[in-house]
Design a protein around this motif. Structure first.
Motif, mmCIF file in Angstrom:
data_model
loop_
_atom_site.group_PDB
_atom_site.id
_atom_site.type_symbol
_atom_site.label_atom_id
_atom_site.label_comp_id
_atom_site.label_asym_id
_atom_site.label_seq_id
_atom_site.Cartn_x
_atom_site.Cartn_y
_atom_site.Cartn_z
ATOM 1 N N PHE A 1 0.977 -1.209 0.009
ATOM 2 C CA PHE A 1 -0.344 -0.076 -0.199
ATOM 3 C C PHE A 1 1.056 1.063 -0.129
ATOM 4 C CE2 PHE A 1 -2.661 3.247 2.000
ATOM 5 C CZ PHE A 1 -3.852 3.259 1.074
ATOM 6 N N GLU A 2 1.053 1.897 -1.075
ATOM 7 C CA GLU A 2 1.797 2.902 -1.411
ATOM 8 C C GLU A 2 3.365 2.408 -0.915
ATOM 9 O OE1 GLU A 2 0.392 6.573 0.426
ATOM 10 O OE2 GLU A 2 -1.737 6.419 -0.708
ATOM 11 N N ASN A 3 3.899 3.259 -0.024
ATOM 12 C CA ASN A 3 5.518 2.664 0.258
ATOM 13 C C ASN A 3 5.476 1.806 1.242
ATOM 14 O OD1 ASN A 3 4.508 4.736 2.116
ATOM 15 N ND2 ASN A 3 6.391 5.572 2.543
ATOM 16 N N ILE A 4 4.071 1.098 1.894
ATOM 17 C CA ILE A 4 4.230 0.152 3.087
ATOM 18 C C ILE A 4 4.130 -1.152 2.509
ATOM 19 C CG2 ILE A 4 3.017 -0.395 5.140
ATOM 20 C CD1 ILE A 4 2.135 2.479 5.216
ATOM 21 N N VAL A 5 4.728 -1.895 3.096
ATOM 22 C CA VAL A 5 4.845 -3.564 2.670
ATOM 23 C C VAL A 5 4.373 -4.276 3.807
ATOM 24 C CG1 VAL A 5 5.908 -5.523 1.524
ATOM 25 C CG2 VAL A 5 6.324 -3.073 0.568
ATOM 26 N N ILE A 6 3.367 -5.176 3.846
ATOM 27 C CA ILE A 6 3.049 -5.938 5.044
ATOM 28 C C ILE A 6 3.092 -7.424 4.329
ATOM 29 C CG2 ILE A 6 1.342 -6.656 6.915
ATOM 30 C CD1 ILE A 6 0.759 -3.541 7.110
ATOM 31 N N LYS A 7 3.733 -8.349 5.354
ATOM 32 C CA LYS A 7 3.500 -9.684 5.036
ATOM 33 C C LYS A 7 2.135 -10.073 5.869
ATOM 34 C CE LYS A 7 8.300 -10.898 4.063
ATOM 35 N NZ LYS A 7 9.450 -11.720 4.468
ATOM 36 N N ASN A 8 1.536 -10.949 5.152
ATOM 37 C CA ASN A 8 0.146 -11.099 5.823
ATOM 38 C C ASN A 8 -0.368 -12.654 5.768
ATOM 39 O OD1 ASN A 8 -2.587 -10.008 6.576
ATOM 40 N ND2 ASN A 8 -3.270 -10.263 4.625
ATOM 41 N N LYS A 9 0.641 -13.479 5.873
ATOM 42 C CA LYS A 9 0.246 -14.968 5.603
ATOM 43 C C LYS A 9 -0.867 -15.302 6.656
ATOM 44 C CE LYS A 9 2.832 -19.398 5.541
ATOM 45 N NZ LYS A 9 4.028 -20.247 5.890
ATOM 46 N N SER A 10 -1.771 -16.085 6.263
ATOM 47 C CA SER A 10 -2.852 -16.946 6.901
ATOM 48 C C SER A 10 -3.658 -16.020 7.487
ATOM 49 C CB SER A 10 -2.271 -17.768 7.634
ATOM 50 O OG SER A 10 -1.949 -17.432 8.896
ATOM 51 N N PHE A 11 -3.878 -14.670 7.259
ATOM 52 C CA PHE A 11 -4.712 -13.717 8.134
ATOM 53 C C PHE A 11 -6.277 -14.045 7.778
ATOM 54 C CE2 PHE A 11 -6.455 -8.979 8.310
ATOM 55 C CZ PHE A 11 -6.835 -9.189 9.473
ATOM 56 N N PHE A 12 -6.695 -14.361 6.654
ATOM 57 C CA PHE A 12 -8.070 -14.747 6.369
ATOM 58 C C PHE A 12 -8.247 -16.190 7.113
ATOM 59 C CE2 PHE A 12 -11.197 -17.322 4.023
ATOM 60 C CZ PHE A 12 -12.312 -16.115 3.962
ATOM 61 N N HIS A 13 -7.506 -17.098 7.147
ATOM 62 C CA HIS A 13 -7.880 -18.259 7.884
ATOM 63 C C HIS A 13 -8.063 -18.197 9.316
ATOM 64 C CE1 HIS A 13 -7.143 -20.735 4.156
ATOM 65 N NE2 HIS A 13 -5.864 -19.962 4.016
ATOM 66 N N GLU A 14 -7.093 -17.144 9.779
ATOM 67 C CA GLU A 14 -7.347 -16.958 11.281
ATOM 68 C C GLU A 14 -8.345 -15.981 11.592
ATOM 69 O OE1 GLU A 14 -3.992 -14.541 12.902
ATOM 70 O OE2 GLU A 14 -2.418 -15.776 11.697
ATOM 71 N N ILE A 15 -9.080 -15.239 10.480
ATOM 72 C CA ILE A 15 -10.232 -14.761 10.825
ATOM 73 C C ILE A 15 -11.524 -15.590 10.702
ATOM 74 C CG2 ILE A 15 -12.205 -12.990 9.392
ATOM 75 C CD1 ILE A 15 -9.712 -11.605 8.465
ATOM 76 N N VAL A 16 -11.346 -16.550 9.989
ATOM 77 C CA VAL A 16 -12.293 -17.623 9.730
ATOM 78 C C VAL A 16 -12.495 -18.327 11.299
ATOM 79 C CG1 VAL A 16 -13.178 -19.809 8.913
ATOM 80 C CG2 VAL A 16 -12.330 -17.854 7.290
ATOM 81 N N LYS A 17 -11.465 -18.556 11.713
ATOM 82 C CA LYS A 17 -11.124 -19.359 12.859
ATOM 83 C C LYS A 17 -11.831 -18.638 14.119
ATOM 84 C CE LYS A 17 -7.131 -20.145 14.273
ATOM 85 N NZ LYS A 17 -5.557 -20.485 14.490
ATOM 86 N N ASN A 18 -11.810 -17.292 14.111
ATOM 87 C CA ASN A 18 -12.055 -16.711 15.454
ATOM 88 C C ASN A 18 -13.346 -15.677 15.502
ATOM 89 O OD1 ASN A 18 -9.620 -17.031 17.405
ATOM 90 N ND2 ASN A 18 -8.683 -16.259 15.629
ATOM 91 N N LEU A 19 -13.856 -15.697 14.163
ATOM 92 C CA LEU A 19 -15.214 -14.995 13.837
ATOM 93 C C LEU A 19 -16.533 -15.573 13.963
ATOM 94 C CD1 LEU A 19 -14.005 -11.979 11.282
ATOM 95 C CD2 LEU A 19 -13.962 -12.070 13.872
ATOM 96 N N ASN A 20 -16.394 -16.768 14.393
ATOM 97 C CA ASN A 20 -17.723 -17.770 14.358
ATOM 98 C C ASN A 20 -18.850 -17.105 14.774
ATOM 99 O OD1 ASN A 20 -16.340 -19.668 12.925
ATOM 100 N ND2 ASN A 20 -16.074 -20.987 14.795
ATOM 101 N N SER A 21 -18.736 -16.291 16.108
ATOM 102 C CA SER A 21 -20.041 -15.785 16.660
ATOM 103 C C SER A 21 -20.070 -14.148 16.483
ATOM 104 C CB SER A 21 -19.816 -15.945 18.134
ATOM 105 O OG SER A 21 -18.638 -15.408 18.628
ATOM 106 N N THR A 22 -19.188 -13.840 15.453
ATOM 107 C CA THR A 22 -19.282 -12.259 15.231
ATOM 108 C C THR A 22 -20.234 -12.030 13.758
ATOM 109 O OG1 THR A 22 -17.135 -11.962 15.900
ATOM 110 C CG2 THR A 22 -17.919 -10.306 14.375
ATOM 111 N N HIS A 23 -20.786 -11.163 14.035
ATOM 112 C CA HIS A 23 -22.066 -10.391 12.877
ATOM 113 C C HIS A 23 -20.968 -9.545 11.983
ATOM 114 C CE1 HIS A 23 -24.666 -11.991 15.776
ATOM 115 N NE2 HIS A 23 -25.762 -11.744 15.004
ATOM 116 N N LEU A 24 -21.249 -9.760 10.645
ATOM 117 C CA LEU A 24 -20.528 -8.895 9.760
ATOM 118 C C LEU A 24 -21.326 -8.281 8.622
ATOM 119 C CD1 LEU A 24 -17.343 -11.004 8.734
ATOM 120 C CD2 LEU A 24 -17.463 -9.389 10.481
ATOM 121 N N TYR A 25 -21.508 -6.995 8.503
ATOM 122 C CA TYR A 25 -22.293 -6.267 7.728
ATOM 123 C C TYR A 25 -21.520 -5.751 6.545
ATOM 124 C CZ TYR A 25 -26.708 -3.976 6.184
ATOM 125 O OH TYR A 25 -27.777 -3.566 5.698
ATOM 126 N N LEU A 26 -21.620 -6.033 5.605
ATOM 127 C CA LEU A 26 -20.593 -5.331 4.408
ATOM 128 C C LEU A 26 -21.503 -4.655 3.634
ATOM 129 C CD1 LEU A 26 -18.686 -8.743 3.350
ATOM 130 C CD2 LEU A 26 -18.475 -7.103 5.559
#
Length: 408
Positions: free
Chosen positions: A321-346
């Motif tokens: 993102f512009e001049n920022i670089v972030i390694k992001n391995k398995s972030f989505f899989h961690e979301i899936v694992k921890n958001l079971n009871s969370t409501h998401l409104y997109l």
């Protein structure tokens, strides 16, 4: 689109006549628009027969006869610029759409125009780029302030106007600024009639300063609470120091909210102190950080409202993102694992296809939704798509509906 204002209409006859009234007004406006469109194209055709010395006077005279700009018909909008310029470009949804179209110049004049097709219920921000300089449409008095400056905006005939946006601003609640009580600046919204004898649900607004300044959040909360559309809540508006660094997996920002801020609220305000009474509202990169916060603290928050969220970032291994670089391995899989009871409104606009001149948020939101539904069927998630762009207009329009959904 669910219109929370219709809660007031309990009688079917009233509803029928209101819809009939809106239909008549829309039809009447379209009739004038068609006439204006014909008048403009007649101007283009006839101006070639006018002598050069009289062209300017003729053009101004004919433009004055047109009732409203842009000229909106059933499924098109005609944009007009008149002034000394070499090149004029129509820039739709600045910062969020990315589409730029060179406007047509009427030969031997300073008159420029372009006609574009849109969905019948669309509403979009736009600017003109005149010889490289961005300006609002001089013919359009509808101006919206946002974090990139000012933009003009228009609405297609079937766009459902939120009645709250036409009301006088209500300031029935109280806004308390905290500049020195914690390590970051934030403001607390207290509803009318707030008392320590009652306990309230809490809504955390990421990038709170912008939600107050551009998102009209305080007015919308006042309006909804004053008219019994939603229950009284406490709003916490967290101001960011640097939007880029704060919202890209920032542990310091996350710790401030989950430890320092929640403890401060617990000790100083009458909040309901449990997960099911805390919610987050965020947009763009703030959504990315919100998911990171809730992923690491699933016991603290019940739901996230994502408005034009940078959700595509969650399943990329590396983010640039512009001049920022972030390694992001398995972030989505961690979301899936921890958001079971969370409501998401997109919330996402169909024109969010080139946000920050690069990222397709429309595709990213749809893919995120599909992946959550497939990978985490226990997660309660909604995706609402609107014929709008990446703008505070969309986020303001949908804020109260989103809060009602996430709290119920």
């Amino acid at each position: 689109m669910y219109m929370f204002d219709f809660i007031f209409i309990t009688n079917n006859y009233k509803k029928f006549f209101l819809i009939l009234f809106i239909f008549c007004i829309t039809s009447f406006s379209l009739l004038f628009s068609v006439d204006d469109r014909s008048r403009f194209y007649s101007l283009i055709h006839d101006v070639s027969n006018v002598t050069d010395i009289n062209k300017e006077k003729y053009i101004k005279s004919e433009l004055d006869k047109i009732s409203l700009f842009p000229i909106v018909t059933k499924n098109t909008a005609l944009f007009v610029y008149y002034g000394d310029a070499k090149i004029v470009v129509f820039s739709g949804q600045p910062g969020g759409w990315g589409v730029r179209e060179k406007m047509n110049r009427v030969k031997n004049t300073n008159l420029f125009y372009i006609e574009l097709q849109f969905e019948k219920d669309a509403s979009l921000d736009y600017q003109f780029i005149v010889d490289g300089k961005k300006i609002t449409d001089p013919f359009n008095s509808q101006i919206r302030k946002n974090n990139i400056g000012k933009s003009s905006y228009f609405k297609m005939p079937e766009f459902l106007e939120y009645l709250s946006s036409s009301h006088d601003i209500i300031q029935s609640g109280t806004l308390v600024e905290h500049t020195k009580d914690c390590s970051r600046v934030f403001s607390v919204y207290l509803p009318k009639g707030y008392t320590r004898e009652l306990h309230y649900k809490t809504i955390f607004f990421i990038d709170g300063y912008q939600y107050l300044k551009y998102g009209n959040a305080r007015h919308l909360l006042d309006f909804a609470i004053e008219n019994n559309i939603m229950e009284p809540v406490i709003g916490v508006f967290i101001h960011s120091k640097n939007r880029k660094t704060d919202f890209l997996l920032n542990d310091e920002y996350s710790d401030f909210i989950t430890v320092e801020l929640i403890n401060f609220l617990r000790n100083n305000y009458s909040t309901i102190d449990n997960k099911n009474s805390r919610f987050i509202v965020a947009n763009d990169l703030g959504v990315y950080e919100s998911l990171y916060i809730v992923k690491n603290n699933p016991h603290l928050f019940s739901g996230i409202i994502s408005q034009g969220g940078a959700l595509a970032f969650t399943y990329q291994k590396k983010i640039k993102f512009e001049n920022i670089v972030i390694k992001n391995k398995s972030f989505f899989h961690e979301i899936v694992k921890n958001l079971n009871s969370t409501h998401l409104y997109l919330i996402c606009g169909v024109y969010e296809k080139k946000v920050h001149n690069k990222y397709n948020y429309y595709k990213g939101n749809k893919r995120f939704y599909d992946k959550i539904v497939k990978s985490s069927p226990e997660t309660i998630i909604q995706l609402k798509l609107f014929n709008q762009g990446h703008s505070w207009g969309l986020w303001s329009d949908t804020l109260i509906d989103s809060i009602l959904w996430i709290m119920n």
